[in-house]
Design an enzyme around this catalytic site. Structure first.
Site, PDB file in Angstrom:
ATOM      1  N   HIS A   1      34.391  37.493  45.001  1.00 58.80           N
ATOM      2  CA  HIS A   1      35.120  36.193  45.237  1.00 58.80           C
ATOM      3  C   HIS A   1      34.702  35.318  46.484  1.00 58.80           C
ATOM      4  O   HIS A   1      35.722  34.954  47.276  1.00 58.80           O
ATOM      5  CB  HIS A   1      36.667  36.764  45.463  1.00 58.80           C
ATOM      6  CG  HIS A   1      37.227  37.284  44.254  1.00 58.80           C
ATOM      7  ND1 HIS A   1      37.420  36.538  43.174  1.00 58.80           N
ATOM      8  CD2 HIS A   1      37.514  38.591  43.801  1.00 58.80           C
ATOM      9  CE1 HIS A   1      37.947  37.364  42.169  1.00 58.80           C
ATOM     10  NE2 HIS A   1      37.977  38.599  42.629  1.00 58.80           N
TER      11      HIS A   1
ATOM     12  N   ASP B   1      39.172  32.716  48.270  1.00 54.43           N
ATOM     13  CA  ASP B   1      38.618  33.182  47.207  1.00 54.43           C
ATOM     14  C   ASP B   1      37.660  32.292  46.602  1.00 54.43           C
ATOM     15  O   ASP B   1      37.224  31.303  47.447  1.00 54.43           O
ATOM     16  CB  ASP B   1      39.922  33.507  46.154  1.00 54.43           C
ATOM     17  CG  ASP B   1      39.639  34.501  45.292  1.00 54.43           C
ATOM     18  OD1 ASP B   1      38.572  34.498  44.603  1.00 54.43           O
ATOM     19  OD2 ASP B   1      40.564  35.516  44.974  1.00 54.43           O
TER      20      ASP B   1
ATOM     21  N   GLU C   1      36.453  43.289  42.200  1.00 55.81           N
ATOM     22  CA  GLU C   1      35.792  42.766  41.213  1.00 55.81           C
ATOM     23  C   GLU C   1      34.528  41.983  41.831  1.00 55.81           C
ATOM     24  O   GLU C   1      34.384  40.734  41.939  1.00 55.81           O
ATOM     25  CB  GLU C   1      37.041  41.363  40.843  1.00 55.81           C
ATOM     26  CG  GLU C   1      37.917  42.087  40.153  1.00 55.81           C
ATOM     27  CD  GLU C   1      38.942  41.122  39.606  1.00 55.81           C
ATOM     28  OE1 GLU C   1      39.571  41.121  38.544  1.00 55.81           O
ATOM     29  OE2 GLU C   1      39.081  39.845  40.185  1.00 55.81           O
TER      30      GLU C   1
END
Ligand SMILES: [Zn+2]
Length: 748
Positions: free
Chosen positions: A256, A185, A320
């Site tokens: 990410h 991440d 995301e």
């Protein structure tokens, strides 16, 4: 963690009632007359070497928590017998039959035997002793869902191999079979990739972490990081395999990606420089979708991942991923043009489908977060539905498998108590809420529901820095989830579970594991009195035992007998007293004003996701959130204005109208553009009372917006809030609609 530990239901008293305390509840279980005794040198046998992991597991468990071992023997005469048997059918199923000197577990596969061992562990008294007496039982058992999982994020905070093994044991002890390991991440890359050493020499470390909840109050400036070598990964995978648990690695793409970009800046659209992030949230720098080097890199990473993880699944994230960089990047734009893609969403879809094809060709299936549905779903992908259930429903309806992990029920990083006792990411999910989760959405037909593989609890670690806090967050909610996933739907019963949980609390203590006692939190309700002229505070016990006490301010606790009348602003505290000791405290600060408990009407109902604890009436219940977003007081409207009409019941003199609001931009919640106040005596003809756009911003992103005026006599007050509408380009959540959050209208 600071709660006083109280256990009022003891193991023996429950068993005397003929109740078995097994979690998850078996399909069929009968208690018989008599006992089976387990002590040092009680015999144990296995029907074949493939059952050795089960034998080892019980031996290690007894040694570690009770201080003795069993004697391995051959032949089936006495003691504990583990037998693979062709008469047993169904994956992961088992039966138990016990008599005075034998305890027989039979199954058609080795995993079934292992789950029989977990049931045996649940039958053991949860107190250390050299002689363990368990009731004689007949049990027939099998799981409801194929996929029963827990997730752990080791990027936001790193957890050592020893704890990962302990975590895997916790899964095993709850008959779970899938561990989703979130390895990469923005805040750290955690797995050694030999071809790209900088991923761990650079990408596994950050130079600090924000303090407090995002966006934070500062930075601790402490270097944080760590990673697992490939040897360690192999060791953990083998450890999990001995517990019939598959490990699903997650390598995040295309978003990410900060830690990877900090290590190899040429993989981003701008070329950097990038850094391993010290704060949380979503970042605009992602893998460049127009650069062939990126695909070569990710394919090489996958080539090293595949031999390490025997599971058929590889999780590739897909969530995301902001499109900002792709919109400005000539290479990404060229890719869109060359492939006749409509926009950046289709570019994301291109990215995922290309990686899926590569991974499929290696014989593996991808899992992605529900964003992988945007712009067209990759053909064989499994969807992990996290933003509610819609992703899972869409997947199942289109013939794709789905795993349910909605933020509404199974985000175990959310607070589990209203009186938050340590910093969490926010939210509020009680154990009862997790227990109430039904993984198969109502909207699916029976045929479609076969595509729901199961569910998983997610543990994101932005605010979870050590193993004890992980335990505290998952217990007892993961225990509740285990019953959702294993037991028959019709057998699920919160009252029964709660009773069995009392024994499980003792077992957590035996394990020396942290856990939350929030299930003893009193339930409360603020209701209008019978003529809507004021408020009453109604309290309810969460369990049958004990009595409720309450106090005003710094006064003494007195017994609660009926709803408490609230005449003036004050702080009140209530507790559940059990065996003479108070348990968790419920504190409420009431702001009593002229509209408290009065009737009110909304121009449009709030979103079903943010209805407030008391519905519309919560706007005049005297309770203001004290900790921002994590409160369940908020009423939220998505992208729309709202108008509130309050009826004071009779003409009253007032001089101010103030709204308590939330403005948490990271969550797309914005303060209104303005509020407008009007007065009326008949509820039909209104006169203007004033308008303001000023917000007095206070702690936890909350604020007050209001107007004061010379005293005026009025019966009706109408307050209109202007939603700011579409979020502008330079703000978090740009392009989306704004949320408008209100929890109280104070009228003086
Ligand atoms: Zn690019």
């Amino acid at each position: 963690m600071k709660y006083l530990l109280i256990f009022f239901l003891v193991f023996n008293s429950l068993q005397a009632l003929g109740q078995l305390n097994i979690i998850p509840q078996p399909v069929k279980a009968e208690i018989k007359q008599g006992n089976f005794i387990i002590k040092e040198n009680t015999g144990i046998s296995i029907s074949g070497e493939e059952l050795r992991p089960s034998l080892n597991f019980i031996q290690e468990y007894l040694k570690k928590f009770y201080g003795f071992s069993l004697k391995e023997q051959s032949g089936n005469t006495e003691g504990i017998q583990l037998i693979l048997h062709s008469k047993n059918k169904g994956a992961e199923s088992y039966t138990i039959n016990s008599g005075n000197n034998r305890f027989i577990i039979e199954a058609g596969d080795a995993a079934g035997i292992f789950y029989g061992i977990q049931t045996l562990i649940q039958l053991l008294p949860p107190k250390k002793s050299s002689t363990l007496t368990i009731p004689l039982v007949t049990i027939e058992d099998y799981p409801r869902f194929k996929y029963r999982g827990l997730h752990l994020d080791v990027s936001r905070h790193f957890f050592p191999v020893d704890f990962i093994k302990k975590y895997i044991d916790y899964l095993a002890l709850h008959k779970m079979n899938s561990f989703h390991w979130h390895l990469t991440d923005d805040q750290g890359w955690r797995i050694e990739i030999k071809k790209y050493p900088k991923l761990t020499s650079v990408g596994a470390y950050r130079n600090g972490t924000i303090t407090g909840r995002f966006p934070g109050t500062g930075n601790d400036n402490i270097r944080h990081g760590g990673f697992y070598t490939q040897d360690e990964i192999k060791e953990v995978v083998a450890y999990a395999a001995d517990r019939y648990i598959q490990i699903i690695p997650e390598i995040e793409m295309p978003g990410h990606a900060s830690a990877a970009l900090a290590s190899y800046p040429q993989l981003g659209c701008t070329g950097g420089p990038y850094e391993v992030q010290q704060t949380f949230g979503v970042f605009e720098d992602v893998f460049c979708a127009g650069n062939e080097l990126v695909f070569e890199f990710l394919q090489n990473v996958i080539d090293e991942i595949i031999p390490l993880f025997p599971s058929k699944y590889i999780h590739i994230g897909g969530d995301e991923c902001p499109k900002t960089r792709w919109k400005q990047c000539p290479r990404c734009q060229k890719r869109i043009k060359d492939n006749s893609l409509k926009d950046e969403y289709e570019l994301q879809s291109y990215f995922i489908q290309r990686m899926e094809k590569y991974i499929n060709n290696k014989g593996k299936t991808i899992i992605g977060w529900d964003e992988i549905l945007e712009g067209g779903l990759a053909p064989n992908a499994v969807v992990m539905s996290w933003r509610g259930e819609e992703g899972g429903i869409t997947a199942a309806k289109s013939g794709h498998y789905a795993i349910m992990t909605p933020t509404s029920h199974v985000y175990l990083d959310y607070s589990q108590t209203r009186n938050e006792d340590s910093l969490t990411i926010g939210g509020y999910i009680t154990t009862e809420k997790t227990y109430s989760y039904e993984p198969v959405p109502e909207q699916l037909t029976e045929a479609e529901s076969k595509y729901i593989l199961g569910a998983q609890g997610n543990v994101w670690t932005e605010y979870i820095k050590n193993p004890a806090k992980v335990e505290y967050q998952i217990f007892p909610r993961a225990t509740a989830l285990s019953e959702v996933l294993w037991s028959k739907k019709e057998d699920r019963n919160w009252e029964s579970f709660k009773n069995r949980l009392m024994v499980q609390f003792d077992r957590y203590k035996l394990w020396n594991a942290s856990f939350s006692l929030a299930i003893f939190d009193l339930k409360d309700e603020i209701i209008p009195n019978k003529d809507s002229t004021g408020l009453l505070w109604k309290l309810e016990k969460p369990v049958n035992e004990g009595r409720i006490l309450f106090k005003r301010g710094n006064g003494n606790f007195i017994p609660y007998t009926m709803p408490v009348e609230l005449k003036e602003s004050d702080s009140l505290t209530a507790t559940l007293e059990i065996n003479g000791s108070p348990s968790t405290l419920l504190k409420r600060t009431f702001h009593i004003h002229k509209a408290s408990g009065k009737k009110l009407y909304l121009s449009s109902p709030p979103s079903p996701y943010y209805t407030g604890k008391n519905g519309a009436y919560g706007l005049v219940d005297g309770i203001l959130s004290e900790k921002g977003r994590s409160s369940d007081e908020w009423l939220g409207w998505y992208g729309m204005d709202v108008r509130i009409l309050i009826d004071l019941g009779r003409q009253s003199e007032i001089s101010s109208v103030i709204a308590h609001l939330l403005g948490m931009e990271s969550d797309h919640i914005y303060f209104p553009d303005f509020m407008e106040v009007e007065f009326s005596d008949d509820g039909k003809n209104f006169t203007a009372g004033g308008k303001t756009s000023e917000v007095d911003v206070q702690s936890f992103h909350m604020g007050l917006m209001g107007i004061s005026f010379s005293p005026i006599a009025t019966r009706y007050i109408r307050i209109s809030f202007k939603n700011p509408g579409i979020i502008p380009a330079d703000k978090p959540g740009a392009g989306n609609k704004s949320w408008l959050f209100i929890d109280e209208i104070l009228i003086e």
